[in-house]
Scaffold this motif. Structure first.
Motif, PDB file in Angstrom:
ATOM      1  N   LEU A 163       0.823  -1.202   0.000  1.00 19.15           N
ATOM      2  CA  LEU A 163       0.000   0.000   0.000  1.00 19.15           C
ATOM      3  C   LEU A 163       0.866   1.264   0.000  1.00 19.15           C
ATOM      4  O   LEU A 163       1.792   1.392   0.800  1.00 19.15           O
ATOM      5  N   SER A 188       0.231   5.774  -0.938  1.00 23.35           N
ATOM      6  CA  SER A 188      -0.851   6.756  -1.012  1.00 23.35           C
ATOM      7  C   SER A 188      -0.356   8.027  -1.673  1.00 23.35           C
ATOM      8  O   SER A 188       0.652   8.607  -1.254  1.00 23.35           O
ATOM      9  N   ASP A 236      -5.310   6.407  -2.117  1.00 18.34           N
ATOM     10  CA  ASP A 236      -4.459   5.241  -1.870  1.00 18.34           C
ATOM     11  C   ASP A 236      -4.086   4.552  -3.179  1.00 18.34           C
ATOM     12  O   ASP A 236      -4.875   4.489  -4.129  1.00 18.34           O
ATOM     13  N   VAL A 280      -3.274   0.912  -4.305  1.00 24.09           N
ATOM     14  CA  VAL A 280      -3.507  -0.424  -3.747  1.00 24.09           C
ATOM     15  C   VAL A 280      -3.096  -1.491  -4.758  1.00 24.09           C
ATOM     16  O   VAL A 280      -3.547  -1.458  -5.907  1.00 24.09           O
ATOM     17  N   GLU A 322       1.376   6.578   3.295  1.00 28.09           N
ATOM     18  CA  GLU A 322       1.318   5.274   3.950  1.00 28.09           C
ATOM     19  C   GLU A 322       2.731   4.931   4.400  1.00 28.09           C
ATOM     20  O   GLU A 322       3.694   5.154   3.655  1.00 28.09           O
ATOM     21  N   CYS A 340       5.168   2.766   4.237  1.00 31.39           N
ATOM     22  CA  CYS A 340       5.294   1.617   3.337  1.00 31.39           C
ATOM     23  C   CYS A 340       6.612   0.867   3.489  1.00 31.39           C
ATOM     24  O   CYS A 340       6.888  -0.051   2.724  1.00 31.39           O
TER      25      CYS A 340
END
Length: 343
Positions: A236, A238, A249, A251, A286, A288
């Motif tokens: 994920l 963003s 987001d 995804v 995010e 990540c």
């Protein structure tokens, strides 16, 4: 070491003595003792409630005014105007209720402090009051939710036919940017095609990909709709462009999109802020992985004429790396070579 242990023992002993005193007080109250249990600390605590309310309230107002320009970034898109209006309407409604309820909370704690000659009033219920404080919040929240839903539906709906398409693909730890060529159609992709030379997994059996090209920065025109096609290669991520009030987001396996219309060029924003080094940016919101901090891309907003000039000067993937189409069927390879040899 012994001194530290002794200190802990002394603290624990004081706490035990305090607890014993409190227990004795509670027992005396339960037995109906006439002993006076109210102390000066009761009035001190009541006054401190009001001091906290006034002091922190004043600090909140001061901080909000002084730091306003630091947390309220200038808007650079038409969508941002709608988003900010929704935000400040919501802030006004919830802020009013927040301030009112906390004033009452602290005032009640002060006004209704314990006094020996005062007894609490018994107020069992009020059906009219119950209906009012149920219906009013329900109506207000419904209006806010519907307004937010409408704004969200607008920017996630199909983009206008003349929208400029940009693909943003997040991976650990960067953003890859892809534009369609003159046909304004991005070629297909397949994660299974990802390789050292084809990091985006572009499917070159789709002829729409022959004129697709990369860019180290996102370049978009002012005053014209722009569609961001967003996806992720691994985890994920963003997409966050604060001045555009854009957040979506990225995804894996579920492409997302967001369209908007920028209304200020980079140069105009630099002049507005008095900062010649200002850049619009995309960041990842995010967490990540360990390289999360490096996920930044610059957005350059230019006038439409300058954008079209820049667009015409870009080089397709296959022209920079003909090996990407080396294994295509003959009929597709011949078409690809037209793009490769095009001046």
């Amino acid at each position: 070491m012994y001194g530290f242990l002794i200190s802990i023992g002394v603290v624990l002993l004081i706490m035990v003595i305090g607890m014993v005193y409190r227990i004795q007080t509670l027992i005396s109250v339960a037995k109906g003792s006439d002993k006076k249990i109210a102390t000066t600390s009761n009035k001190v605590n009541a006054i401190l409630f009001m001091v906290f309310l006034i002091g922190c309230g004043a600090w909140m107002v001061y901080y909000s005014v002084v730091e306003f320009d630091n947390y309220q970034l200038p808007i650079a898109s038409e969508h941002g105007v709608v988003t900010d209006r929704l935000f400040w309407v919501t802030m006004a409604v919830t802020g009013f209720i927040f301030i009112l309820t906390h004033i009452l909370l602290f005032w009640f704690s002060y006004h209704y402090q314990y006094k020996e000659n005062k007894r609490a009033a018994f107020y069992p219920d009020n059906n009219k009051l119950e209906i009012i404080w149920t219906l009013v919040p329900a109506i207000v929240l419904t209006v806010l939710v519907i307004s937010g839903w409408k704004a969200w539906s607008d920017i996630t709906s199909p983009a206008p036919d003349n929208a400029h398409v940009v693909e943003l693909m997040g991976y650990q730890f960067a953003w890859d940017i892809r534009y369609p060529g003159a046909d304004q159609q991005l070629g297909d992709y397949d994660y299974r095609l990802t390789s050292a030379t084809n990091s985006r997994g572009i499917d070159f059996t789709d002829k729409n990909s022959f004129d697709d090209f990369p860019s180290p920065v996102v370049v978009i025109p002012k005053g014209e709709p722009v569609l961001f096609n967003i996806r992720a290669r691994d985890v994920l991520h963003s997409v966050f462009a604060p001045h555009m009030r854009l957040k979506m987001d990225a995804v894996p396996g579920m492409p997302t999109r967001f369209w908007f219309t920028p209304n200020k060029t980079t140069e105009e924003m630099r002049a507005e802020l008095g900062d010649e080094e200002f850049e619009f940016e995309i960041a990842c919101t995010e967490v990540c992985g360990t390289g999360h901090f490096s996920m930044r891309r610059v957005i350059t907003v230019v006038e439409p004429e300058e954008y079209r000039k820049w667009f015409a000067e870009q080089t397709p993937f296959i022209k920079s790396n003909p090996d990407l189409v080396a294994d295509l069927p003959v009929e597709l390879k011949e078409l690809a070579e037209i793009y490769i040899n095009e001046e």
